[in-house]
Design a protein around this motif. Structure first.
Motif, PDB file in Angstrom:
ATOM      1  N   GLN A   1       6.693  75.417  22.511  1.00  0.00           N
ATOM      2  CA  GLN A   1       6.064  74.560  23.521  1.00  0.00           C
ATOM      3  C   GLN A   1       6.936  73.369  23.884  1.00  0.00           C
ATOM      4  N   GLY A   2       7.929  73.072  23.071  1.00  0.00           N
ATOM      5  CA  GLY A   2       8.837  71.964  23.382  1.00  0.00           C
ATOM      6  C   GLY A   2      10.087  72.381  24.130  1.00  0.00           C
ATOM      7  N   ILE A   3      10.255  73.677  24.411  1.00  0.00           N
ATOM      8  CA  ILE A   3      11.441  74.145  25.132  1.00  0.00           C
ATOM      9  C   ILE A   3      11.309  73.821  26.617  1.00  0.00           C
ATOM     10  N   ASP A   4      12.371  73.320  27.186  1.00  0.00           N
ATOM     11  CA  ASP A   4      12.390  72.990  28.615  1.00  0.00           C
ATOM     12  C   ASP A   4      12.258  74.272  29.440  1.00  0.00           C
ATOM     13  N   ARG A   5      11.257  74.301  30.300  1.00  0.00           N
ATOM     14  CA  ARG A   5      11.010  75.500  31.110  1.00  0.00           C
ATOM     15  C   ARG A   5      12.159  75.805  32.067  1.00  0.00           C
ATOM     16  N   SER A   6      12.924  74.776  32.434  1.00  0.00           N
ATOM     17  CA  SER A   6      14.020  75.003  33.371  1.00  0.00           C
ATOM     18  C   SER A   6      15.088  75.912  32.769  1.00  0.00           C
ATOM     19  N   LEU A   7      15.243  75.892  31.428  1.00  0.00           N
ATOM     20  CA  LEU A   7      16.221  76.779  30.800  1.00  0.00           C
ATOM     21  C   LEU A   7      15.812  78.237  30.964  1.00  0.00           C
TER      22      LEU A   7
ATOM     23  N   GLU B   1      13.802  79.395  33.305  1.00  0.00           N
ATOM     24  CA  GLU B   1      13.870  79.732  34.729  1.00  0.00           C
ATOM     25  C   GLU B   1      15.309  79.999  35.158  1.00  0.00           C
TER      26      GLU B   1
ATOM     27  N   LEU C   1      17.310  78.290  20.260  1.00  0.00           N
ATOM     28  CA  LEU C   1      16.734  76.951  20.316  1.00  0.00           C
ATOM     29  C   LEU C   1      15.781  76.679  19.157  1.00  0.00           C
TER      30      LEU C   1
END
Length: 341
Positions: free
Chosen positions: A229-235, A237, A257
């Motif tokens: 839940q802490g992973i940046d969604r932009s990565l 995408e 990660l």
């Protein structure tokens, strides 16, 4: 005029701000309101620190009495011979460590066999825990509205009383238990164990490894879920824009990660596998024929079971050896964790 002009700067430099003057025009002692405010702030910090010390003092005192004293007492006991009843110890130095490691034929072979079983547990439990917890966390992270319910269901084994869960597993794994019955219903009767899964020497230790991993999965799953839940969604995408599918994104982006979390999960399970013995004590008591005897259970036996001529010194020595091994594992894992971050 020149003299008056030259005197003006000197007079201005010699003036003291009115807020810092005393009643006769002299500078007030202490530097005025600013210094008074500083003294008040320092006094407030001192009072706050004293209040904090007063609140923590009982806990620190209790830790010193029940923690440091107990640890020191146990370390001293590892260099002595004592059965827990006589009023005096017999100082033996490093003999206890030599006895449990190689010298005494009554204890050293049992410790060696328990160490081998413990090694298998230390290999199997972390691997199974990571292999089960990470996929569950990935699926749970995509669950949406049902996430809270599923998280509670998956975490239920951890908050349930351990002894009750272990007794339930014992009943399930008996010759007429649920596992054998299920295998019969599925047409896999050849895999059934007539002696029970804990009564067969070939299946007892693997079964205990599976049960131990089952109890460790909930915490590991929540740790992985927190990391996901802490992973940046932009990565993710960006990976999808480059043509990576779900499997490729999970293997090449998500898994690297959460590698620090994997290190933590492995360390926790290594520690529990090395020092824990409650599961083995309740479910098998080391049987059949010491096939599930582990080092923690062996230390318990050395301390309390009469058939082994109990000596608390030997048990304490073995306990400190386990502590040293756990400390080394923690340092190795910490170094590996730093190299990955």
């Amino acid at each position: 005029m020149a003299g008056s002009r030259s005197a003006a700067p000197g007079a201005a430099a010699g003036r003291v701000p009115s807020g810092c003057q005393g009643p006769l025009g002299r500078p007030a002692p202490g530097g005025g309101p600013a210094s008074a405010a500083g003294r008040a702030a320092r006094a407030g910090r001192r009072r706050e620190a004293l209040t904090g010390y007063a609140f923590t003092a009982p806990a620190v005192l209790l830790f010193c009495v029940m923690g440091l004293y107990t640890v020191g007492y146990g370390l001293t006991l590892s260099f002595a011979q004592w059965n827990g009843f006589t009023p005096h110890w017999t100082w033996v130095g490093l003999d206890n460590y030599a006895d449990v490691l190689w010298r005494d034929p009554r204890y050293a072979p049992r410790v060696h066999h328990a160490a081998l079983n413990t090694l298998w547990v230390m290999i199997g439990v972390p691997l199974l825990t990571v292999a089960a917890a990470f996929p569950l966390a990935v699926l749970l992270n995509r669950a949406g509205r049902m996430q809270a319910v599923l998280r509670s269901v998956y975490f239920l084994p951890y908050v349930t009383s351990g002894v009750a869960v272990f007794f339930a597993w014992t009943y399930i794994l008996q010759p007429d238990g649920a596992v054998n019955a299920l295998l019969g219903q599925l047409g896999l009767g050849s895999l059934r164990q007539p002696q029970g899964w804990l009564g067969n020497p070939d299946t007892a230790l693997p079964t205990m490894i599976v049960v131990s991993a089952w109890g460790a999965v909930p915490v590991a799953m929540l740790l992985y879920l927190t990391g996901l839940q802490g992973i940046d969604r932009s990565l993710l995408e960006a990976a999808q824009l480059d043509g990576a599918g779900w499997w490729r994104s999970t293997a090449s982006v998500v898994w690297p990660l959460v590698r620090p979390i994997t290190s933590i999960v492995v360390l926790l399970n290594l520690r529990d596998s090395l020092q824990g013995f409650q599961t083995f004590l309740v479910m098998t008591d080391g049987g059949p024929g010491d096939h599930t005897n582990v080092l923690g259970l062996e230390a318990y036996r050395l301390a309390f079971l009469k058939e082994l001529a109990p000596t608390l010194g030997l048990a304490s020595a073995l306990g400190w050896l386990l502590f040293a091994a756990a400390l080394i594992l923690a340092l190795v894992n910490l170094r590996a964790l730093r190299s990955t971050t």
